[in-house]
Write a protein that holds these residues in place. Structure first.
Motif: not given
Length: 123
Positions: A89-98
């Motif tokens: 249980t959590a808030l799920y974040y997506c992320a990106a980097r070059p």
């Protein structure tokens, strides 16, 4: 680059969810990742995937249960979560980097973040 996460929800322990992260803007060659943050805890790494999809990284907490994948034609990365546990249980974040940047496991490694999607697993 803008990221839009979706697919969270309420599920019973043992159930499954598939999170999606749709990216807009130029993301060719980008590494995409998922992080999560439970109440009162720090944000932690979940998984990451290279642009080609051939190289993936998974945190120990999700190994054997979580699978990251991407569809470059749709500019979307997915996180398939099976055998979910209440501790997921959590808030799920997506992320990106070059592609030219380094690192996969830490928040500072990533330049762009989505708004988060809530996953709640009931016991």
């Amino acid at each position: 680059v803008q990221l839009q996460a979706s697919g969270g929800g309420l599920v019973q322990a043992g159930g499954s969810l598939r999170l999606s992260c749709a990216a807009s803007g130029r993301t060719s060659g980008y590494v995409m990742g998922w992080f999560r943050q439970a109440p009162g805890k720090e944000r932690e790494f979940v998984a990451a995937i290279h642009w080609s999809g051939g190289i993936k990284y998974n945190a120990e907490s999700g190994k054997g249960r979580f699978t990251i994948s991407r569809d470059n034609a749709k500019n979307t990365v997915y996180l398939q979560m099976n055998s979910l546990k209440p501790e997921d249980t959590a808030l799920y974040y997506c992320a990106a980097r070059p592609r030219g940047s380094v690192g996969y496991y830490s928040q500072p490694d990533y330049n762009y973040w989505g708004q988060g999607t809530q996953v709640t697993v009931s016991s």
